[in-house]
Structures are given as structure tokens and as C-alpha cells.
Scaffold this active site. Structure first.
Site: not given
Ligand code: IMP
Ligand code: MG
Length: 186
Positions: A109, A137, A159
Site C-alpha cells: 500500500d 496500490k 480490499v
Molecule cells: P503498507 O505498509 O502501507 O504498504 O501496508 C502494508 C499492510 O497494510 C499490508 O500488508 C496489509 O496488511 C495492510 N493493508 C494495506 N492496504 C490494505 C487493504 O486494502 N486491505 C487490507 N489490508 C491492507
């Protein structure tokens, strides 16, 4: 009541990626990974909890001898965003020195979690560290994350399903669904 998830959740979840689309993509990713890692000491590092189903299917699509390790990560933030502060809640069970590590993640994300994990694993002396994520994303990226194997790029929607949760619910949906912005979801 496992047979009825689509009907049970139909009022708040819209199918974004079907079970068949996931299966086909995972099959192709497995073939690509098997070609790239032939003759090497591949270790899949499944990031819990979100990647447990993806990793189980991906591992069976990779026709190579391989090892599987699990790593529990908790990123702080509210239920739909991350703060970038990451804690390892359960670590690898074996040393990974000189191994070829392939991180298996559910979704990138902001990229903050994977940026942290790549740096952390690199300190353990592996031969290589690559990343395979089911979802990405791109519009939400806050740091550069190099993704070596990607399932699907998606819009900025929250999602659930196929391992991904919303407050621990929906991990058992066999497809990826978008959470509708109801009053509960905002
Ligand atoms: P990041 O550090 O922002 O890249 O997010 C990582 C973590 O956030 C992912 O491994 C997911 O566990 C959670 N996450 C981010 N977006 C979503 C989503 O749309 N649905 C469910 N979990 C999400
Ligand atoms: Mg995750």
C-alpha cells in the site's frame, strides 16, 4: 456456512478479482518464479497474517524444492491505514544466511512495511531478497518499493478476502473484494 460467503457479505463487499482470476495469476507467477530460481536455495518468507492463503497457493505453483518461513508483522495505525511503525511479532525460525529469500506479501500500500522488512532481512546476510506481492496500490506509495513479482495492480480502494482482513474479518473469502463505503466502513 463456509459455502455462502458471497451471499453473506454481498451487501457490503463487491468482487474485484475473482477466484478464477487469482488462480490463473498465481499459476503464472509460480511458473515465472520457478524459472528464475532454478538451482538456487529458495526460501519463501510468508508475511503473516495476510499472505497465508496466497503463499499456500503460490508454493504449490512453484515446481522447485523450496523452504517456507513465516514472519509475523504488525504495523501500527487505524484499521485501514498504516503508520509505518512496524513490529516483528513472530520471527523466522532458521538462519537465512546465503539463502535466496522471496518475501510473499498480500498487498503493498504505502510501501512502508516492505521497506522496513527488506532492510531488516538484508542485515541477516541472505544471498538475495526479492518481493512477490499479490496486490499493489501504486497511487498510495509513500516510499519506493521495488516489486519483483506482482499479481495485480489495483485502484485506491480498501480490499478484503483471500487472506486480507478488515479488523480480522473476511480473510476467508475466496476472492478479493472491495469494501463499500458504508457508514461502518468510513
Ligand atoms: P503498507 O505498509 O502501507 O504498504 O501496508 C502494508 C499492510 O497494510 C499490508 O500488508 C496489509 O496488511 C495492510 N493493508 C494495506 N492496504 C490494505 C487493504 O486494502 N486491505 C487490507 N489490508 C491492507
Ligand atoms: Mg500484510
Amino acid at each position: 456456512m463456509i459455502a455462502l460467503p458471497t451471499m453473506l457479505y454481498a451487501s457490503e463487499i463487491e468482487t474485484l478479482i475473482s477466484e478464477q482470476q487469482i488462480a490463473e495469476r498465481v499459476r503464472l507467477l509460480g511458473q515465472e518464479i520457478a524459472r528464475d530460481y532454478a538451482g538456487r536455495e529458495l526460501v519463501l518468507v510468508s508475511v503473516l497474517k495476510g499472505s497465508f492463503l496466497f503463499c499456500a497457493d503460490l508454493a504449490r505453483a512453484i515446481d522447485l524444492p523450496l523452504a517456507i518461513e513465516f514472519l509475523g508483522l504488525k504495523s501500527y495505525g487505524d484499521s485501514q491505514t498504516t503508520s509505518g511503525v512496524v513490529q516483528i511479532t513472530s520471527d523466522l525460525t532458521r538462519p537465512v544466511k546465503d539463502k535466496d529469500l522471496l518475501i510473499v506479501e498480500d498487498i503493498v500500500d504505502t510501501g512502508l512495511t516492505m521497506s522496513y522488512l527488506r532492510k531488516n532481512l538484508a542485515t541477516r546476510g541472505p544471498r538475495s531478497v526479492k518481493l512477490c506481492t499479490l496486490l499493489h496500490k501504486p497511487s498510495r506509495a509513500r516510499v519506493d518499493t521495488s516489486i519483483d513479482y506482482l499479481g495485480f495492480s489495483i485502484e485506491d480502494v480498501f480490499v478484503v478476502g483471500y487472506g486480507l482482513d478488515w479488523a480480522e474479518r473476511y480473510r476467508n473469502l475466496p476472492f478479493i473484494g472491495a469494501v463499500r463505503q458504508t457508514s461502518e466502513a468510513t
